[in-house]
Design a protein around this motif. Structure first.
Motif, PDB file in Angstrom:
ATOM      1  N   ASN A  59      -8.248   6.175   2.031  1.00 25.58           N
ATOM      2  CA  ASN A  59      -7.090   7.066   1.950  1.00 25.58           C
ATOM      3  C   ASN A  59      -6.074   6.563   0.931  1.00 25.58           C
ATOM      4  O   ASN A  59      -5.500   7.357   0.178  1.00 25.58           O
ATOM      5  CB  ASN A  59      -6.429   7.219   3.321  1.00 25.58           C
ATOM      6  CG  ASN A  59      -7.258   8.038   4.280  1.00 25.58           C
ATOM      7  OD1 ASN A  59      -8.134   8.793   3.886  1.00 25.58           O
ATOM      8  ND2 ASN A  59      -7.008   7.871   5.559  1.00 25.58           N
ATOM      9  N   VAL A  60      -5.855   5.265   0.896  1.00 29.14           N
ATOM     10  CA  VAL A  60      -4.941   4.687  -0.098  1.00 29.14           C
ATOM     11  C   VAL A  60      -5.493   4.938  -1.496  1.00 29.14           C
ATOM     12  O   VAL A  60      -4.757   5.378  -2.400  1.00 29.14           O
ATOM     13  CB  VAL A  60      -4.722   3.175   0.162  1.00 29.14           C
ATOM     14  CG1 VAL A  60      -4.005   2.517  -1.010  1.00 29.14           C
ATOM     15  CG2 VAL A  60      -3.942   2.959   1.453  1.00 29.14           C
ATOM     16  N   GLN A  61      -6.776   4.675  -1.693  1.00 26.88           N
ATOM     17  CA  GLN A  61      -7.389   4.896  -3.005  1.00 26.88           C
ATOM     18  C   GLN A  61      -7.300   6.355  -3.423  1.00 26.88           C
ATOM     19  O   GLN A  61      -7.015   6.658  -4.596  1.00 26.88           O
ATOM     20  CB  GLN A  61      -8.856   4.445  -2.992  1.00 26.88           C
ATOM     21  CG  GLN A  61      -9.011   2.948  -2.945  1.00 26.88           C
ATOM     22  CD  GLN A  61     -10.451   2.516  -2.769  1.00 26.88           C
ATOM     23  OE1 GLN A  61     -11.258   3.207  -2.134  1.00 26.88           O
ATOM     24  NE2 GLN A  61     -10.788   1.357  -3.313  1.00 26.88           N
ATOM     25  N   ALA A  71      -0.396   1.369  -5.144  1.00 28.69           N
ATOM     26  CA  ALA A  71      -0.888   1.085  -3.785  1.00 28.69           C
ATOM     27  C   ALA A  71       0.276   1.051  -2.802  1.00 28.69           C
ATOM     28  O   ALA A  71       0.175   1.562  -1.687  1.00 28.69           O
ATOM     29  CB  ALA A  71      -1.654  -0.233  -3.765  1.00 28.69           C
ATOM     30  N   ALA A  74       1.357   4.582  -1.953  1.00 30.63           N
ATOM     31  CA  ALA A  74       0.370   5.219  -1.083  1.00 30.63           C
ATOM     32  C   ALA A  74       0.485   4.691   0.345  1.00 30.63           C
ATOM     33  O   ALA A  74       0.460   5.466   1.308  1.00 30.63           O
ATOM     34  CB  ALA A  74      -1.038   4.991  -1.631  1.00 30.63           C
ATOM     35  N   MET A  75       0.659   3.382   0.485  1.00 28.02           N
ATOM     36  CA  MET A  75       0.773   2.811   1.830  1.00 28.02           C
ATOM     37  C   MET A  75       2.091   3.200   2.493  1.00 28.02           C
ATOM     38  O   MET A  75       2.132   3.397   3.708  1.00 28.02           O
ATOM     39  CB  MET A  75       0.597   1.298   1.776  1.00 28.02           C
ATOM     40  CG  MET A  75      -0.860   0.912   1.550  1.00 28.02           C
ATOM     41  SD  MET A  75      -1.175  -0.844   1.765  1.00 28.02           S
ATOM     42  CE  MET A  75      -0.766  -1.435   0.134  1.00 28.02           C
ATOM     43  N   LEU A  78       1.473   6.636   3.821  1.00 25.04           N
ATOM     44  CA  LEU A  78       0.577   6.598   4.983  1.00 25.04           C
ATOM     45  C   LEU A  78       1.162   5.801   6.146  1.00 25.04           C
ATOM     46  O   LEU A  78       0.540   5.697   7.201  1.00 25.04           O
ATOM     47  CB  LEU A  78      -0.775   6.003   4.585  1.00 25.04           C
ATOM     48  CG  LEU A  78      -1.608   6.850   3.632  1.00 25.04           C
ATOM     49  CD1 LEU A  78      -2.795   6.044   3.112  1.00 25.04           C
ATOM     50  CD2 LEU A  78      -2.063   8.133   4.287  1.00 25.04           C
ATOM     51  N   VAL A  80       1.573   2.571   6.497  1.00 23.33           N
ATOM     52  CA  VAL A  80       0.771   1.399   6.819  1.00 23.33           C
ATOM     53  C   VAL A  80       1.723   0.267   7.191  1.00 23.33           C
ATOM     54  O   VAL A  80       2.635  -0.057   6.424  1.00 23.33           O
ATOM     55  CB  VAL A  80      -0.102   0.986   5.611  1.00 23.33           C
ATOM     56  CG1 VAL A  80      -0.880  -0.284   5.916  1.00 23.33           C
ATOM     57  CG2 VAL A  80      -1.046   2.116   5.225  1.00 23.33           C
ATOM     58  N   ARG A  85      -0.963  -4.583   5.250  1.00 19.29           N
ATOM     59  CA  ARG A  85      -0.988  -4.333   3.806  1.00 19.29           C
ATOM     60  C   ARG A  85      -1.767  -5.382   3.026  1.00 19.29           C
ATOM     61  O   ARG A  85      -2.464  -5.050   2.082  1.00 19.29           O
ATOM     62  CB  ARG A  85       0.426  -4.168   3.266  1.00 19.29           C
ATOM     63  CG  ARG A  85       1.037  -2.880   3.800  1.00 19.29           C
ATOM     64  CD  ARG A  85       2.395  -2.602   3.235  1.00 19.29           C
ATOM     65  NE  ARG A  85       2.921  -1.379   3.851  1.00 19.29           N
ATOM     66  CZ  ARG A  85       3.668  -0.512   3.235  1.00 19.29           C
ATOM     67  NH1 ARG A  85       4.023  -0.702   1.984  1.00 19.29           N
ATOM     68  NH2 ARG A  85       4.087   0.576   3.865  1.00 19.29           N
ATOM     69  N   VAL A  88      -5.357  -4.516   3.141  1.00 22.43           N
ATOM     70  CA  VAL A  88      -5.660  -3.355   2.298  1.00 22.43           C
ATOM     71  C   VAL A  88      -5.728  -3.783   0.838  1.00 22.43           C
ATOM     72  O   VAL A  88      -6.658  -3.421   0.125  1.00 22.43           O
ATOM     73  CB  VAL A  88      -4.630  -2.222   2.500  1.00 22.43           C
ATOM     74  CG1 VAL A  88      -4.870  -1.093   1.516  1.00 22.43           C
ATOM     75  CG2 VAL A  88      -4.698  -1.705   3.926  1.00 22.43           C
TER      76      VAL A  88
END
Length: 92
Positions: A59-61, A71, A74-75, A78, A80, A85, A88
């Protein structure tokens, strides 16, 4: 694992131990200490955790590629937790 499921599993295990080790108090105490006092690691739990991490990394990618985000962005999106982290980042 929910608190209800954990408690049920512990109580059922205690009943089994009480019956199998009725004449062995030390064995009963040892098993109760492990079942009630420690979080046990088992293969299904390990596989589940690995699958969750792989999905999170994917999902991050995907967000990094489609939204052209870092990154970190994105995190953040999401949500995270900070403690996950590092793991990830290691898999990106």
């Amino acid at each position: 694992m929910s608190a209800y499921f954990k408690k049920t599993l512990i109580e059922m295990s205690e009943k089994v131990v009480d019956n199998l080790a009725a004449n062995y108090e030390a064995v009963k105490e040892g098993v109760r200490a492990v079942m009630g006092g420690q979080i046990l690691e088992y293969e299904a739990k390990t596989i589940l955790r690995q699958g969750q991490m792989e999905t999170l990394v994917q999902n991050v990618q995907a967000l990094m590629e489609t939204m052209n985000w870092t990154a970190e962005q994105a995190m953040d999106r999401l949500k995270v937790p900070k403690e996950k982290r590092e793991a990830v980042y290691a898999k990106l």
